[in-house]
Every structure is written in structure tokens, then in C-alpha cells.
Design an enzyme around this catalytic site. Sequence first.
Site, PDB file in Angstrom:
ATOM      1  CB  SER A 102     -18.367  -1.129  32.331  1.00 24.34           C
ATOM      2  OG  SER A 102     -19.445  -0.178  31.715  1.00 24.34           O
ATOM      3  CG  MET A 103     -17.297  -3.290  26.371  1.00 23.86           C
ATOM      4  SD  MET A 103     -16.085  -2.514  25.262  1.00 23.86           S
ATOM      5  CE  MET A 103     -14.723  -2.975  26.134  1.00 23.86           C
TER       6      MET A 103
END
Length: 262
Positions: A102-103
Site C-alpha cells: 500500500s503506502m
Amino acid sequence: MTAPAHDTDSSRAAAAGPGRWFAPGRPAATADVLLFCLPFAGGGAAVYRRWAGPLWAGIAVEPVLLPGRESRVGEPPQFTVEQVTTALAERADRPYAIYGHSMGARLGFEVARELRRRALPPPLALYVAASRPPDVPAAASDLVGADVRDRVAALGTDLDGALEHPELRELLLPALRSDFAWVDAYRYHPQRPLDVPLIGLAGQDDPGVHPEGMRGWARHTTASFRLHTVAGGHLFLRTAREETARLVAGELRALAGMDGAW
């Protein structure tokens, strides 16, 4: 002359030194390859410490300890691509790969570009998991301005109920707010594609990052791109841990020319 005060948090994080970004000690001398692991927003290194056992023979899993969480909970939670790149570069004393969830996928992508700018050895591969391509707004950006709990829920987790406990909430909120701010502020700046294999992993039930949308990562490499679909939602590395680990380790063993098929 008085030094400018606006960079205090960045200066304090940088002063921590590259060694603070990893668990104490050096990687095992018997490991042929390092795998640096970057977390999702609000996440820590703990989830990657479960990647252990015979499957990982010859691979040292190196979770990155971002500031403001776990053993660094007393530090300001802000970080920069340059700081993370320096930490990885100082640790990379042998062939290595980067996994970002994700991030962490976007952070890993920018770290790989920063490594190229510094003319440093590139990773064997960059794993991009549960993340839209960098030139497409991140799923978390759809919730700009939303309450932190709503944004955490959108990840498909309640952090095991931690936000319901005042003491734990006070520990977690600074890192969550900082990470979501990093995601919101992220802007893709076109450069030539990486000459690094990209390996995508997508949760088949991820409501925010659909597997087909992840195929756009192929635009960002002149090497190979492969996409795997994993059972589960956005945080499939927690709910489908064994399947995810087998895919990640298997791909890395093949790229590194290591013996043994899993």
C-alpha cells in the site's frame, strides 16, 4: 545566525542514524539476499517478522522501522524518501529486493528512483502490493479529510481494535495521521521507467485497489512486470500470510538464482 526551525522533525529523524531503521544486529552472514519490507499506512515492522522458516532459507527479511512506531514510538513520525533510501543503502551489503505494501509500495518506488539518482546498485526486484500505480491517485486519497478511523476501516482492518483503547490510540494516532498525510501529499513526477523487475500483488477482494488497475505498474519498468492475485482484501499479507510469503519468497529465489523450488 539562528537555524531555521521548520525542519526540526526531519533533522531529529535523520539524527537517529541508519541503524535505527532496522532491528538491532546485522543480517545473518549466511543470507544470500536481503528483502527490505516497507509498511502500509500506520503499520509497523511486526507483520513481516512472521516471514520466517525454511521457505526463507538464504533470505534475510529486513522490515524497515519507520519513526513514530514500535521501538521508535518516542520519535516524530515523519520520514522522507531520502532518509529511507540512505538507511537501505547503508544496510544493503549484498543483493537485495524491496517489498512495499500500500503506502509502502509508493515509498519503495520512490526509494528505487532515489537509488538510481545516487547511482547506487538497484534492487533485484521491487514488489508493489495493494497499491494503484504511482501516476494514479492512491485509494487512500479518496478519503482526504475523513476521520482517521474511517480511513483505517477502508484498509479493511480495525487494527485489532487498538483504536478503541485510549492508551493504544494515543500511541498509534500520530503515525497514522503522518502516514495518511504522506499519502495525500504524494505527487508523481514523470521520469524514465525503472530498469528493475516489478512484481505486483493484489487482493482479489480489495475494494480500493482492483487487480486489473494494478496492471498499470507495467508502465513504470523497462524490465518485466508480473501480477499475482491473492485471496483477501487490502491487507492480504495479514489474512493470507502463507500464500503471500510463498509468492514473495518464490519470486525472489528465482530472480536471485537460488536453489530450491517452493
